[in-house]
Design a protein around this motif. Structure first.
Motif, PDB file in Angstrom:
ATOM      1  N   THR A   5     110.609  45.231 -51.545  1.00 18.03           N
ATOM      2  CA  THR A   5     111.651  46.138 -51.079  1.00 18.03           C
ATOM      3  C   THR A   5     112.726  46.240 -52.166  1.00 18.03           C
ATOM      4  OG1 THR A   5     112.987  44.397 -50.084  1.00 18.03           O
ATOM      5  CG2 THR A   5     111.277  45.400 -48.687  1.00 18.03           C
ATOM      6  N   LEU A   6     113.586  47.235 -52.060  1.00 17.55           N
ATOM      7  CA  LEU A   6     114.693  47.345 -53.011  1.00 17.55           C
ATOM      8  C   LEU A   6     115.562  46.092 -52.975  1.00 17.55           C
ATOM      9  CD1 LEU A   6     115.750  51.075 -52.567  1.00 17.55           C
ATOM     10  CD2 LEU A   6     114.756  50.017 -54.600  1.00 17.55           C
ATOM     11  N   GLU A   7     115.817  45.580 -51.794  1.00 18.93           N
ATOM     12  CA  GLU A   7     116.614  44.358 -51.651  1.00 18.93           C
ATOM     13  C   GLU A   7     115.973  43.209 -52.424  1.00 18.93           C
ATOM     14  OE1 GLU A   7     119.803  42.033 -49.913  1.00 18.93           O
ATOM     15  OE2 GLU A   7     119.436  44.107 -49.358  1.00 18.93           O
ATOM     16  N   GLN A   8     114.668  43.049 -52.294  1.00 17.22           N
ATOM     17  CA  GLN A   8     113.962  41.982 -52.995  1.00 17.22           C
ATOM     18  C   GLN A   8     113.990  42.181 -54.511  1.00 17.22           C
ATOM     19  OE1 GLN A   8     110.341  42.582 -50.798  1.00 17.22           O
ATOM     20  NE2 GLN A   8     110.610  40.680 -49.622  1.00 17.22           N
ATOM     21  N   LYS A   9     113.850  43.420 -54.938  1.00 16.67           N
ATOM     22  CA  LYS A   9     113.909  43.706 -56.373  1.00 16.67           C
ATOM     23  C   LYS A   9     115.289  43.374 -56.926  1.00 16.67           C
ATOM     24  CE  LYS A   9     110.494  47.439 -56.254  1.00 16.67           C
ATOM     25  NZ  LYS A   9     110.291  48.904 -56.430  1.00 16.67           N
ATOM     26  N   TRP A  10     116.338  43.816 -56.221  1.00 22.21           N
ATOM     27  CA  TRP A  10     117.698  43.527 -56.690  1.00 22.21           C
ATOM     28  C   TRP A  10     117.986  42.038 -56.656  1.00 22.21           C
ATOM     29  CZ3 TRP A  10     120.426  46.186 -59.774  1.00 22.21           C
ATOM     30  CH2 TRP A  10     120.397  47.577 -59.767  1.00 22.21           C
ATOM     31  N   ARG A  11     117.527  41.366 -55.619  1.00 18.06           N
ATOM     32  CA  ARG A  11     117.743  39.915 -55.518  1.00 18.06           C
ATOM     33  C   ARG A  11     117.093  39.218 -56.705  1.00 18.06           C
ATOM     34  NH1 ARG A  11     120.829  36.101 -54.117  1.00 18.06           N
ATOM     35  NH2 ARG A  11     119.837  34.188 -53.545  1.00 18.06           N
ATOM     36  N   THR A  12     115.908  39.656 -57.091  1.00 16.72           N
ATOM     37  CA  THR A  12     115.215  39.071 -58.238  1.00 16.72           C
ATOM     38  C   THR A  12     116.018  39.263 -59.512  1.00 16.72           C
ATOM     39  OG1 THR A  12     113.072  39.412 -57.171  1.00 16.72           O
ATOM     40  CG2 THR A  12     113.077  39.108 -59.570  1.00 16.72           C
ATOM     41  N   ILE A  13     116.540  40.457 -59.721  1.00 11.12           N
ATOM     42  CA  ILE A  13     117.339  40.723 -60.921  1.00 11.12           C
ATOM     43  C   ILE A  13     118.623  39.908 -60.896  1.00 11.12           C
ATOM     44  CG2 ILE A  13     118.695  42.513 -62.097  1.00 11.12           C
ATOM     45  CD1 ILE A  13     116.335  44.420 -61.470  1.00 11.12           C
ATOM     46  N   PHE A  14     119.253  39.809 -59.719  1.00  8.05           N
ATOM     47  CA  PHE A  14     120.458  38.991 -59.570  1.00  8.05           C
ATOM     48  C   PHE A  14     120.172  37.545 -59.987  1.00  8.05           C
ATOM     49  CE2 PHE A  14     123.119  36.229 -56.854  1.00  8.05           C
ATOM     50  CZ  PHE A  14     124.379  36.669 -57.221  1.00  8.05           C
ATOM     51  N   ILE A  15     119.075  37.001 -59.513  1.00  4.72           N
ATOM     52  CA  ILE A  15     118.692  35.623 -59.847  1.00  4.72           C
ATOM     53  C   ILE A  15     118.397  35.503 -61.347  1.00  4.72           C
ATOM     54  CG2 ILE A  15     116.913  33.856 -59.511  1.00  4.72           C
ATOM     55  CD1 ILE A  15     116.782  34.862 -56.553  1.00  4.72           C
ATOM     56  N   LEU A  34     115.741  49.852 -62.363  1.00  4.28           N
ATOM     57  CA  LEU A  34     115.954  49.794 -60.917  1.00  4.28           C
ATOM     58  C   LEU A  34     117.135  50.676 -60.506  1.00  4.28           C
ATOM     59  CD1 LEU A  34     114.996  48.713 -58.256  1.00  4.28           C
ATOM     60  CD2 LEU A  34     116.299  46.624 -58.667  1.00  4.28           C
ATOM     61  N   GLU A  35     118.146  50.761 -61.346  1.00  2.22           N
ATOM     62  CA  GLU A  35     119.273  51.661 -61.052  1.00  2.22           C
ATOM     63  C   GLU A  35     118.791  53.102 -60.911  1.00  2.22           C
ATOM     64  OE1 GLU A  35     123.325  51.268 -62.897  1.00  2.22           O
ATOM     65  OE2 GLU A  35     122.228  49.815 -64.125  1.00  2.22           O
ATOM     66  N   GLU A  36     117.861  53.496 -61.752  1.00  2.00           N
ATOM     67  CA  GLU A  36     117.320  54.858 -61.684  1.00  2.00           C
ATOM     68  C   GLU A  36     116.491  55.069 -60.421  1.00  2.00           C
ATOM     69  OE1 GLU A  36     115.200  55.820 -65.270  1.00  2.00           O
ATOM     70  OE2 GLU A  36     116.917  55.282 -66.536  1.00  2.00           O
ATOM     71  N   GLU A  37     115.780  54.035 -60.004  1.00  2.00           N
ATOM     72  CA  GLU A  37     114.910  54.126 -58.822  1.00  2.00           C
ATOM     73  C   GLU A  37     115.709  54.128 -57.517  1.00  2.00           C
ATOM     74  OE1 GLU A  37     111.824  51.110 -56.525  1.00  2.00           O
ATOM     75  OE2 GLU A  37     112.072  50.893 -58.679  1.00  2.00           O
ATOM     76  N   ASP A  38     116.766  53.371 -57.464  1.00  2.00           N
ATOM     77  CA  ASP A  38     117.493  53.115 -56.218  1.00  2.00           C
ATOM     78  C   ASP A  38     118.638  54.118 -56.028  1.00  2.00           C
ATOM     79  OD1 ASP A  38     118.749  52.077 -53.998  1.00  2.00           O
ATOM     80  OD2 ASP A  38     119.147  50.104 -54.864  1.00  2.00           O
ATOM     81  N   THR A  39     118.592  54.812 -54.918  1.00  6.79           N
ATOM     82  CA  THR A  39     119.668  55.753 -54.575  1.00  6.79           C
ATOM     83  C   THR A  39     120.452  55.278 -53.354  1.00  6.79           C
ATOM     84  OG1 THR A  39     118.168  57.062 -53.192  1.00  6.79           O
ATOM     85  CG2 THR A  39     118.394  57.719 -55.522  1.00  6.79           C
ATOM     86  N   THR A  40     120.298  54.021 -52.995  1.00 10.29           N
ATOM     87  CA  THR A  40     120.927  53.491 -51.779  1.00 10.29           C
ATOM     88  C   THR A  40     122.173  52.665 -52.111  1.00 10.29           C
ATOM     89  OG1 THR A  40     119.752  51.360 -51.773  1.00 10.29           O
ATOM     90  CG2 THR A  40     118.594  53.254 -50.802  1.00 10.29           C
ATOM     91  N   ASP A  41     122.864  52.222 -51.061  1.00 11.17           N
ATOM     92  CA  ASP A  41     124.016  51.343 -51.216  1.00 11.17           C
ATOM     93  C   ASP A  41     123.628  49.951 -51.708  1.00 11.17           C
ATOM     94  OD1 ASP A  41     125.887  53.210 -50.469  1.00 11.17           O
ATOM     95  OD2 ASP A  41     126.033  52.533 -48.392  1.00 11.17           O
ATOM     96  N   ILE A  42     122.362  49.618 -51.592  1.00 13.65           N
ATOM     97  CA  ILE A  42     121.908  48.303 -52.068  1.00 13.65           C
ATOM     98  C   ILE A  42     122.213  48.172 -53.557  1.00 13.65           C
ATOM     99  CG2 ILE A  42     119.886  46.829 -52.434  1.00 13.65           C
ATOM    100  CD1 ILE A  42     118.667  48.171 -49.907  1.00 13.65           C
ATOM    101  N   LYS A  43     122.005  49.247 -54.306  1.00 13.39           N
ATOM    102  CA  LYS A  43     122.288  49.237 -55.742  1.00 13.39           C
ATOM    103  C   LYS A  43     123.745  48.880 -56.000  1.00 13.39           C
ATOM    104  CE  LYS A  43     122.462  53.274 -57.785  1.00 13.39           C
ATOM    105  NZ  LYS A  43     122.069  54.510 -58.503  1.00 13.39           N
ATOM    106  N   ARG A  44     124.647  49.558 -55.331  1.00 19.05           N
ATOM    107  CA  ARG A  44     126.081  49.313 -55.529  1.00 19.05           C
ATOM    108  C   ARG A  44     126.435  47.865 -55.198  1.00 19.05           C
ATOM    109  NH1 ARG A  44     129.547  48.892 -51.955  1.00 19.05           N
ATOM    110  NH2 ARG A  44     128.436  50.071 -50.364  1.00 19.05           N
ATOM    111  N   ARG A  45     125.886  47.362 -54.119  1.00 16.01           N
ATOM    112  CA  ARG A  45     126.182  45.983 -53.713  1.00 16.01           C
ATOM    113  C   ARG A  45     125.753  44.977 -54.783  1.00 16.01           C
ATOM    114  NH1 ARG A  45     123.869  47.430 -48.001  1.00 16.01           N
ATOM    115  NH2 ARG A  45     125.775  48.222 -47.014  1.00 16.01           N
ATOM    116  N   PHE A  46     124.532  45.125 -55.269  1.00 10.80           N
ATOM    117  CA  PHE A  46     124.041  44.154 -56.239  1.00 10.80           C
ATOM    118  C   PHE A  46     124.680  44.325 -57.607  1.00 10.80           C
ATOM    119  CE2 PHE A  46     121.012  42.964 -53.039  1.00 10.80           C
ATOM    120  CZ  PHE A  46     120.845  41.610 -53.282  1.00 10.80           C
ATOM    121  N   LEU A  47     124.997  45.549 -58.002  1.00  5.15           N
ATOM    122  CA  LEU A  47     125.710  45.739 -59.266  1.00  5.15           C
ATOM    123  C   LEU A  47     127.089  45.083 -59.204  1.00  5.15           C
ATOM    124  CD1 LEU A  47     124.750  49.410 -60.193  1.00  5.15           C
ATOM    125  CD2 LEU A  47     123.945  47.294 -61.275  1.00  5.15           C
TER     126      LEU A  47
END
Length: 128
Positions: A5-15, A34-47
């Motif tokens: 999921t996008l959440e899992q992808k962002w969590r991986t990058i965060f780690i 991933l920034e290009e792929e993600d158009t949701t608020d999840i991107k903003r949160r993890f950035l």
């Protein structure tokens, strides 16, 4: 075939950023894809989390001032994600140590000058 999921992808990058895994260029390239792929608020949160987690000590001092004095004026979700990155287990204890005294010095001020929801996030997510 398992798809993250996008959440899992962002969590991986965060780690990866937190652990310093891979080169800075590799992490940045993965984050940019991933920034290009993600158009949701999840991107903003993890950035926001990554920005706070990787901030220099000078920037962390500025952020702390904002948390204490102006954070309640900003979007609560954004501030909560800043808190998460700022106080991440991946931030060295040496970098976090400076804010232990500040936390106890400023927590009453935050209690008096902010909303209940902001105070709850500040108290819980920034506690030493």
């Amino acid at each position: 075939h398992i798809k993250l999921t996008l959440e899992q992808k962002w969590r991986t990058i965060f780690i990866m950023y937190g652990l310093g895994y891979g080169s800075a260029e590799e992490r940045e390239a993965m984050k940019n894809r991933l920034e290009e792929e993600d158009t949701t608020d999840i991107k903003r949160r993890f950035l926001t989390r990554i920005d706070a987690m990787t901030a220099s000590q000078e920037r962390r001092l500025e952020m702390w001032d904002e948390f204490v004095n102006k954070g309640h004026e900003k979007n609560l979700d954004t501030m909560e994600n800043s808190f998460i990155g700022f106080n991440s287990r991946f931030v060295s204890s040496e970098m976090r140590q400076e804010f232990v005294d500040r936390y106890f010095e400023d927590v009453v001020k935050v209690m008096k000058n902010t909303t209940v929801d902001y105070m709850a996030d500040f108290f819980k997510k920034l506690e030493p």
